[in-house]
Design an enzyme around this catalytic site. Structure first.
Site, PDB file in Angstrom:
ATOM      1  N   LYS A 274      40.264  96.563  34.346  1.00  0.00           N
ATOM      2  CA  LYS A 274      40.101  95.682  34.732  1.00  0.00           C
ATOM      3  C   LYS A 274      38.916  95.172  34.487  1.00  0.00           C
ATOM      4  O   LYS A 274      37.764  96.097  34.887  1.00  0.00           O
ATOM      5  CB  LYS A 274      40.801  96.034  35.283  1.00  0.00           C
ATOM      6  CG  LYS A 274      40.872  94.820  36.709  1.00  0.00           C
ATOM      7  CD  LYS A 274      41.771  95.837  37.835  1.00  0.00           C
ATOM      8  CE  LYS A 274      42.282  94.987  38.869  1.00  0.00           C
ATOM      9  NZ  LYS A 274      42.900  95.163  40.085  1.00  0.00           N
TER      10      LYS A 274
ATOM     11  N   CYS B 172      46.414  93.062  37.929  1.00  0.00           N
ATOM     12  CA  CYS B 172      46.441  91.619  38.774  1.00  0.00           C
ATOM     13  C   CYS B 172      45.387  91.319  38.712  1.00  0.00           C
ATOM     14  O   CYS B 172      45.532  90.431  39.179  1.00  0.00           O
ATOM     15  CB  CYS B 172      45.772  93.638  39.902  1.00  0.00           C
ATOM     16  SG  CYS B 172      46.894  93.167  41.440  1.00  0.00           S
TER      17      CYS B 172
ATOM     18  N   GLU C  28      50.418  97.775  37.211  1.00  0.00           N
ATOM     19  CA  GLU C  28      48.962  98.779  37.435  1.00  0.00           C
ATOM     20  C   GLU C  28      48.962  99.852  38.839  1.00  0.00           C
ATOM     21  O   GLU C  28      49.708 100.316  39.398  1.00  0.00           O
ATOM     22  CB  GLU C  28      48.006  97.898  38.320  1.00  0.00           C
ATOM     23  CG  GLU C  28      46.503  97.707  38.358  1.00  0.00           C
ATOM     24  CD  GLU C  28      46.433  96.777  40.536  1.00  0.00           C
ATOM     25  OE1 GLU C  28      46.782  96.819  40.633  1.00  0.00           O
ATOM     26  OE2 GLU C  28      44.482  96.476  39.910  1.00  0.00           O
TER      27      GLU C  28
HETATM   28  N1  CDT Z   1      45.027  95.046  42.142  1.00  0.00           N
HETATM   29  C1  CDT Z   1      44.926  94.000  43.163  1.00  0.00           C
HETATM   30  O1  CDT Z   1      43.551  93.605  42.233  1.00  0.00           O
HETATM   31  N2  CDT Z   1      44.700  93.425  44.488  1.00  0.00           N
HETATM   32  C2  CDT Z   1      44.290  92.394  44.513  1.00  0.00           C
HETATM   33  C3  CDT Z   1      44.074  91.756  46.025  1.00  0.00           C
HETATM   34  C4  CDT Z   1      43.613  90.880  45.992  1.00  0.00           C
HETATM   35  S1  CDT Z   1      43.031  91.150  48.590  1.00  0.00           S
HETATM   36  C5  CDT Z   1      41.210  91.860  48.062  1.00  0.00           C
HETATM   37  C6  CDT Z   1      45.673  90.275  43.842  1.00  0.00           C
HETATM   38  O2  CDT Z   1      44.671  90.501  43.449  1.00  0.00           O
HETATM   39  O3  CDT Z   1      46.341  90.784  43.595  1.00  0.00           O
END
Ligand code: CDT
Length: 312
Positions: free
Chosen positions: A123, A168, A46
């Site tokens: 996303k 993600c 990502e």
């Molecule tokens: N980039 C991304 O989506 N990271 C999130 C972190 C969440 S913490 C606010 C994840 O779900 O891995």
């Protein structure tokens, strides 16, 4: 057998000061390693052209704009497109997209082996918050800088297989995998930037954070009988650590490859798309076993409503 040799190209940290050109040079090095290993499809993380900028609170629109790509390919990424085309290798990677209409998305694209862009995903599940939050150890401002994706969960025919993408935080939501599963997806590619610590709970150990990531990817693969290639951007970005642990998961839910470092690292696996058939024809034969008459809440409400009518 419909075998695709896939490279999961984990990337180590990208600092705020690193240029796109320097990052793309690292991506090309991973691509070259993948080509030498016989890969025909390489998946990158990502937002892999820059540092994970949503950790930084910005008010100046001109500054925000510096993190976004207005076209793809562009001058910085063209050398990677050229190298992949020359080697007949398809790629998928994530970047911050600004559209000609001025919309901002957290986007991932998929190419074919001639480097035509054949798939795009934006996303849907944006984590975090939109205003500066003094109660967090660090910021996660995806809701500030991006709009929720407007393309749904598309599945594409590429390399004789059905392919989809998640990004993600999407990997934590079973609805996202099932949307892809209901279109017969055989390969799900996803990238992530996940902080090693929980900004709202310092007691959560890193091992548990990685466990949750694996758990979701393995469940998504198994419950939809699809390959999942989950690729981290990892390492310490300007004092902010992201966990690594990139994995390739088979359609039976088992991890077949896992990263050993938190730097640039390539995982390689020959993924047989026909291995998705057994699960899709038996325990997860959706048309025989799903009971949609009982699933209304899934799309009818977002938050919890208790049986007595009070809202959670
Ligand atoms: N980039 C991304 O989506 N990271 C999130 C972190 C969440 S913490 C606010 C994840 O779900 O891995």
């Amino acid at each position: 057998m419909r075998e695709i040799v896939i490279g999961a190209a984990q990337m180590g940290a990208i600092q705020k000061a690193d240029s796109r050109d320097a990052v793309v040079a690292r991506m090309i090095a991973l691509l070259d390693e993948a080509i030498a290993a016989g890969c025909t499809l390489v998946v990158f993380p990502e937002l892999c052209l820059t540092t994970f900028f949503p950790r930084w609170y910005m008010e100046d629109e001109a500054e925000v704009a510096t993190w976004f790509e207005t076209e793809m390919p562009n001058a910085a990424t063209q050398p990677m497109f050229d190298r992949a085309r020359e080697a007949n290798v398809a790629i998928s990677f994530g970047y911050a997209e600004k559209t000609p209409e001025g919309q901002h998305f957290n986007t991932q694209i998929l190419t074919d082996q001639a480097m035509n862009i054949v798939g795009k995903y934006r996303k849907v599940h944006l984590p975090g918050h939109s205003e500066f939050d003094p109660d967090r150890a660090f910021q996660h401002l995806e809701k500030r800088y991006f709009e929720p994706g407007d393309l749904g969960f598309p599945v594409f025919r590429n390399m004789d297989a059905w392919m989809g993408m998640l990004i993600c935080n999407d990997r934590r939501w079973p609805e996202a995998y099932r949307e892809l599963g209901l279109q017969g997806v055989e390969l799900i590619m996803l990238g992530y930037n996940t902080p090693t610590t929980n900004s709202q709970n310092p007691d959560e150990p890193p091992s548990m954070r990685e466990f949750h990531s694996d758990l979701c990817c393995q469940a998504g693969a198994y419950q939809n009988s699809a390959w999942v290639v989950a690729v981290a951007k990892a390492g310490d970005e300007d004092g902010h650590p992201l966990f690594a642990g990139s994995i390739i998961v088979a359609p039976n839910g088992m991890i077949v490859q896992k990263a050993k470092t938190d730097g640039d690292e390539l995982l390689v696996h020959a993924c047989d798309m026909d291995a998705t058939k057994f699960g899709k024809a038996t325990i997860f034969d959706f048309k025989r076993h799903r009971r949609t008459e009982h699933y209304g809440r899934i799309t009818g409400q977002t938050g919890v409503i208790y049986p007595d009518g009070t809202k959670g």
